[in-house]
Scaffold this active site. Structure first.
Site, mmCIF file in Angstrom:
data_model
loop_
_atom_site.group_PDB
_atom_site.id
_atom_site.type_symbol
_atom_site.label_atom_id
_atom_site.label_comp_id
_atom_site.label_asym_id
_atom_site.label_seq_id
_atom_site.Cartn_x
_atom_site.Cartn_y
_atom_site.Cartn_z
ATOM 1 N N ALA A 248 -1.794 -4.903 -7.574
ATOM 2 C CA ALA A 248 -0.723 -5.059 -8.564
ATOM 3 C C ALA A 248 -0.166 -3.715 -9.003
ATOM 4 O O ALA A 248 -0.911 -2.799 -9.342
ATOM 5 C CB ALA A 248 -1.236 -5.829 -9.773
ATOM 6 N N SER B 182 -1.516 5.561 -1.716
ATOM 7 C CA SER B 182 -0.411 5.798 -0.781
ATOM 8 C C SER B 182 -0.485 7.221 -0.228
ATOM 9 O O SER B 182 -0.954 8.146 -0.911
ATOM 10 C CB SER B 182 0.900 5.618 -1.543
ATOM 11 O OG SER B 182 1.971 6.157 -0.827
ATOM 12 N N TYR C 58 6.285 7.200 -9.507
ATOM 13 C CA TYR C 58 5.508 6.239 -8.718
ATOM 14 C C TYR C 58 4.335 6.956 -8.045
ATOM 15 O O TYR C 58 3.174 6.555 -8.171
ATOM 16 C CB TYR C 58 6.385 5.550 -7.663
ATOM 17 C CG TYR C 58 5.564 4.859 -6.603
ATOM 18 C CD1 TYR C 58 4.848 3.703 -6.906
ATOM 19 C CD2 TYR C 58 5.451 5.376 -5.306
ATOM 20 C CE1 TYR C 58 4.050 3.091 -5.942
ATOM 21 C CE2 TYR C 58 4.667 4.767 -4.346
ATOM 22 C CZ TYR C 58 3.961 3.622 -4.669
ATOM 23 O OH TYR C 58 3.163 3.020 -3.729
ATOM 24 N N LYS D 263 0.031 6.864 -8.686
ATOM 25 C CA LYS D 263 -1.037 6.643 -7.697
ATOM 26 C C LYS D 263 -2.070 7.770 -7.774
ATOM 27 O O LYS D 263 -3.276 7.536 -7.740
ATOM 28 C CB LYS D 263 -0.450 6.581 -6.276
ATOM 29 C CG LYS D 263 0.387 5.354 -6.008
ATOM 30 C CD LYS D 263 -0.474 4.102 -5.977
ATOM 31 C CE LYS D 263 0.344 2.844 -5.900
ATOM 32 N NZ LYS D 263 -0.403 1.620 -6.125
HETATM 33 P P1 NAD Z 1 4.747 -5.917 -3.875
HETATM 34 O O1 NAD Z 1 5.676 -5.541 -4.964
HETATM 35 O O2 NAD Z 1 5.235 -6.825 -2.813
HETATM 36 O O3 NAD Z 1 3.410 -6.537 -4.492
HETATM 37 C C1 NAD Z 1 2.896 -6.139 -5.733
HETATM 38 C C2 NAD Z 1 2.556 -7.395 -6.515
HETATM 39 O O4 NAD Z 1 2.023 -7.018 -7.781
HETATM 40 C C3 NAD Z 1 3.771 -8.294 -6.778
HETATM 41 O O5 NAD Z 1 3.458 -9.621 -6.411
HETATM 42 C C4 NAD Z 1 4.009 -8.161 -8.289
HETATM 43 O O6 NAD Z 1 4.542 -9.345 -8.835
HETATM 44 C C5 NAD Z 1 2.608 -7.856 -8.776
HETATM 45 N N1 NAD Z 1 2.561 -7.098 -10.042
HETATM 46 C C6 NAD Z 1 3.250 -5.982 -10.362
HETATM 47 N N2 NAD Z 1 2.923 -5.581 -11.600
HETATM 48 C C7 NAD Z 1 1.997 -6.444 -12.059
HETATM 49 C C8 NAD Z 1 1.275 -6.564 -13.275
HETATM 50 N N3 NAD Z 1 1.455 -5.698 -14.279
HETATM 51 N N4 NAD Z 1 0.398 -7.570 -13.416
HETATM 52 C C9 NAD Z 1 0.215 -8.463 -12.420
HETATM 53 N N5 NAD Z 1 0.873 -8.419 -11.251
HETATM 54 C C10 NAD Z 1 1.754 -7.421 -11.078
HETATM 55 O O7 NAD Z 1 4.196 -4.554 -3.231
HETATM 56 P P2 NAD Z 1 3.347 -4.328 -1.906
HETATM 57 O O8 NAD Z 1 4.219 -3.661 -0.920
HETATM 58 O O9 NAD Z 1 2.610 -5.553 -1.540
HETATM 59 O O10 NAD Z 1 2.334 -3.223 -2.434
HETATM 60 C C11 NAD Z 1 1.040 -3.536 -2.918
HETATM 61 C C12 NAD Z 1 0.383 -2.271 -3.430
HETATM 62 O O11 NAD Z 1 0.339 -1.304 -2.376
HETATM 63 C C13 NAD Z 1 1.145 -1.604 -4.579
HETATM 64 O O12 NAD Z 1 0.201 -1.070 -5.492
HETATM 65 C C14 NAD Z 1 1.904 -0.491 -3.895
HETATM 66 O O13 NAD Z 1 2.179 0.574 -4.760
HETATM 67 C C15 NAD Z 1 0.924 -0.081 -2.802
HETATM 68 N N6 NAD Z 1 1.585 0.567 -1.663
HETATM 69 C C16 NAD Z 1 2.624 -0.070 -1.036
HETATM 70 C C17 NAD Z 1 3.260 0.573 0.029
HETATM 71 C C18 NAD Z 1 4.427 -0.096 0.715
HETATM 72 O O14 NAD Z 1 5.166 0.595 1.420
HETATM 73 N N7 NAD Z 1 4.641 -1.391 0.601
HETATM 74 C C19 NAD Z 1 2.851 1.841 0.454
HETATM 75 C C20 NAD Z 1 1.769 2.442 -0.198
HETATM 76 C C21 NAD Z 1 1.141 1.790 -1.273
HETATM 77 C C1 UD1 Z 2 8.895 5.960 1.012
HETATM 78 C C2 UD1 Z 2 8.624 6.569 -0.355
HETATM 79 C C3 UD1 Z 2 7.120 6.766 -0.528
HETATM 80 C C4 UD1 Z 2 6.379 5.444 -0.293
HETATM 81 C C5 UD1 Z 2 6.729 4.953 1.124
HETATM 82 C C6 UD1 Z 2 6.047 3.672 1.501
HETATM 83 C C7 UD1 Z 2 10.627 7.910 -0.897
HETATM 84 C C8 UD1 Z 2 11.152 9.312 -1.095
HETATM 85 N N1 UD1 Z 2 9.341 7.828 -0.500
HETATM 86 O O1 UD1 Z 2 8.454 6.863 1.964
HETATM 87 O O2 UD1 Z 2 6.833 7.244 -1.823
HETATM 88 O O3 UD1 Z 2 4.988 5.642 -0.407
HETATM 89 O O4 UD1 Z 2 8.153 4.761 1.190
HETATM 90 O O5 UD1 Z 2 6.696 2.572 1.001
HETATM 91 O O6 UD1 Z 2 11.304 6.937 -1.136
HETATM 92 N N2 UD1 Z 2 15.253 6.524 6.308
HETATM 93 C C9 UD1 Z 2 16.561 6.613 6.747
HETATM 94 N N3 UD1 Z 2 17.460 5.712 6.280
HETATM 95 C C10 UD1 Z 2 17.128 4.724 5.393
HETATM 96 C C11 UD1 Z 2 15.792 4.640 4.950
HETATM 97 C C12 UD1 Z 2 14.885 5.570 5.419
HETATM 98 O O7 UD1 Z 2 16.895 7.489 7.554
HETATM 99 O O8 UD1 Z 2 18.017 3.954 4.995
HETATM 100 C C13 UD1 Z 2 14.255 7.489 6.848
HETATM 101 C C14 UD1 Z 2 13.602 8.367 5.798
HETATM 102 O O9 UD1 Z 2 14.315 9.540 5.605
HETATM 103 C C15 UD1 Z 2 12.223 8.594 6.467
HETATM 104 C C16 UD1 Z 2 11.963 7.319 7.230
HETATM 105 O O10 UD1 Z 2 13.229 6.719 7.430
HETATM 106 O O11 UD1 Z 2 12.292 9.668 7.362
HETATM 107 C C17 UD1 Z 2 11.060 6.330 6.508
HETATM 108 O O12 UD1 Z 2 11.591 6.101 5.199
HETATM 109 P P1 UD1 Z 2 10.960 5.026 4.206
HETATM 110 O O13 UD1 Z 2 10.788 3.746 4.904
HETATM 111 O O14 UD1 Z 2 11.779 5.041 2.961
HETATM 112 O O15 UD1 Z 2 9.497 5.594 3.921
HETATM 113 P P2 UD1 Z 2 9.027 7.051 3.381
HETATM 114 O O16 UD1 Z 2 10.152 7.973 3.267
HETATM 115 O O17 UD1 Z 2 7.893 7.477 4.218
#
Ligand code: NAD
Ligand code: UD1
Length: 341
Positions: free
Chosen positions: A80, A123, A148, A152
């Site tokens: 979450a 992350s 954000y 983390k």
């Molecule tokens: P998501 O937004 O799809 O899922 C997060 C869930 O948490 C949602 O269902 C939301 O409703 C719930 N939530 C948020 N705040 C809450 C609260 N206060 N109480 C209860 N529920 C709450 O995101 P995700 O992509 O599934 O990511 C899950 C976790 O992984 C997050 O902590 C995110 O920061 C981390 N993460 C995601 C990515 C990514 O690219 N998706 C990358 C690195 C880390």
């Molecule tokens: C982003 C977040 C990072 C998060 C990660 C995973 C930023 C600055 N960083 O990282 O904090 O942990 O997502 O969810 O937002 N790109 C394009 N065009 C687009 C979108 C992305 O060229 O429209 C490029 C970006 O410059 C990058 C790559 O695609 O080189 C991946 O981008 P993205 O999917 O946003 O992930 P991160 O940048 O790694």
């Protein structure tokens, strides 16, 4: 029973499926601020059984305590949180409150109920701009550039301090690289709000005709074709890492534990590599234009995932083709995501 906070979200739903396949019992706790009950129903369909869930916020200690009283919870997978980088810059207090304060409430509750095992979603963003690649877990962390990422980093520190104070805690921190893809059924997947910030959902929406053109943020980076390089990881592989982390915490080898693992494939792909692969699987042309760099972006970010393989016995199995294929399948079957959200 495992408590899955944020279990209705993108990574959470995929993890529920993998946990069910490994015969774990779980209960989802989610406030549905960024997800829908429909996502839970879709998981039920895939696993062919009901998913137990409670609607609640991790900052609501009273509700959390009710849940811990009602179910016999022995471990927590803590997804979450709020995750939109740009939004976190505009709403820092909301992000620190939700992510950091929410985690503190959850940990207080766990302590009260003597539940000491937790897997936390961190992350690769905590590494900031890494000096070299691949990134190993011992690299310095904390050079984050937005609330954000800082939330983390702060949570990682809080978990570390908690462990120092009470080493009966067993804590696994997973630092995800770039999760993409979807379950092969096409029932569950990533459902971003509005204009996607991340690359794969943006490409999918261009391919399906919802957006006209992709902006490639810079082609003058020090990478093989000048565009940014990332370690994209299939969400089902990522989900499996959580099953392995739970197995590890349940193994009797350790009475206490604090570990951090990179969860990535170890391969870096550029933006143009992703576009080409996506075009191949979708048989669609992805129109794109080169624009200026996005603030806060790094040139290259990919993992050395050897530690997770050695200690957790986990390894990513799916390649970029699988990731694009499954993202596309989800997008085609659900052009508007979960309608209910
Ligand atoms: P998501 O937004 O799809 O899922 C997060 C869930 O948490 C949602 O269902 C939301 O409703 C719930 N939530 C948020 N705040 C809450 C609260 N206060 N109480 C209860 N529920 C709450 O995101 P995700 O992509 O599934 O990511 C899950 C976790 O992984 C997050 O902590 C995110 O920061 C981390 N993460 C995601 C990515 C990514 O690219 N998706 C990358 C690195 C880390
Ligand atoms: C982003 C977040 C990072 C998060 C990660 C995973 C930023 C600055 N960083 O990282 O904090 O942990 O997502 O969810 O937002 N790109 C394009 N065009 C687009 C979108 C992305 O060229 O429209 C490029 C970006 O410059 C990058 C790559 O695609 O080189 C991946 O981008 P993205 O999917 O946003 O992930 P991160 O940048 O790694």
């Amino acid at each position: 029973m495992i408590l899955i906070t944020g279990g209705a979200g993108y990574i959470g739903t995929h993890t529920l499926v993998e946990l069910a396949m490994a015969n774990y019992d779980f209960i989802v706790y989610d406030n549905f601020s960024n997800s829908s009950e429909e996502a839970i129903e879709r998981v039920s369909k895939i696993i062919d059984r009901d998913v137990v869930y409670e609607k609640g916020d991790i900052r609501d200690l009273q509700k959390l305590e009710e849940v811990f009283e009602k179910y016999s919870i022995d471990s927590v997978i803590h997804f979450a949180g709020l995750k939109a980088v740009g939004e976190s810059v505009r709403k820092p207090l909301e992000y620190y409150d939700n992510n950091v304060v929410g985690t503190i409430r959850l940990l207080e509750c766990m302590k009260k109920f003597e539940c000491k095992k937790i897997v936390f979603s961190s992350s690769a963003t905590v590494y900031g701009d890494p000096k070299t690649t691949p990134i190993v877990e011992s690299f310095s962390v904390g050079g984050t550039t937005n609330p954000y990422g800082t939330s983390k980093y702060m949570i990682e520190r809080i978990l570390n301090d908690l462990y120092i104070a009470d080493n009966s805690f067993k804590i696994v921190i997973l630092r995800y690289f770039n999760p993409v893809g979807a379950h092969k059924s096409g029932y569950i997947g990533e459902d971003p709000n509005g204009i996607p910030n991340n690359l794969m959902p943006f490409i999918s929406q261009v391919a399906v005709g919802k957006r006209e053109c992709l902006s490639v943020f810079g082609n003058d980076y020090d990478t093989h074709d000048g565009t940014g390089v990332r370690d994209y990881i299939h969400v089902v592989d990522l989900a499996d890492a959580h099953v392995k982390a739970i197995e590890y915490l349940n193994s009797h080898k350790f009475s206490s534990e604090f570990s951090v693992f990179n969860i990535g494939t170890g391969h870096g792909y550029s933006v143009l590599d992703v576009i080409k692969t996506f075009e191949k699987v979708s048989e669609k042309k992805i129109p794109y234009k080169i624009t200026s760099r996005r603030e806060g972006d790094v040139a290259k970010c990919y993992a050395d995932p050897a530690l997770a393989e050695r200690i957790l016995g986990w390894k990513a199995r799916k390649n970029l083709l699988d990731m694009c294929k499954d993202s596309w399948n989800w997008q085609v079957k659900n052009p508007d995501g979960y309608k209910e959200k």
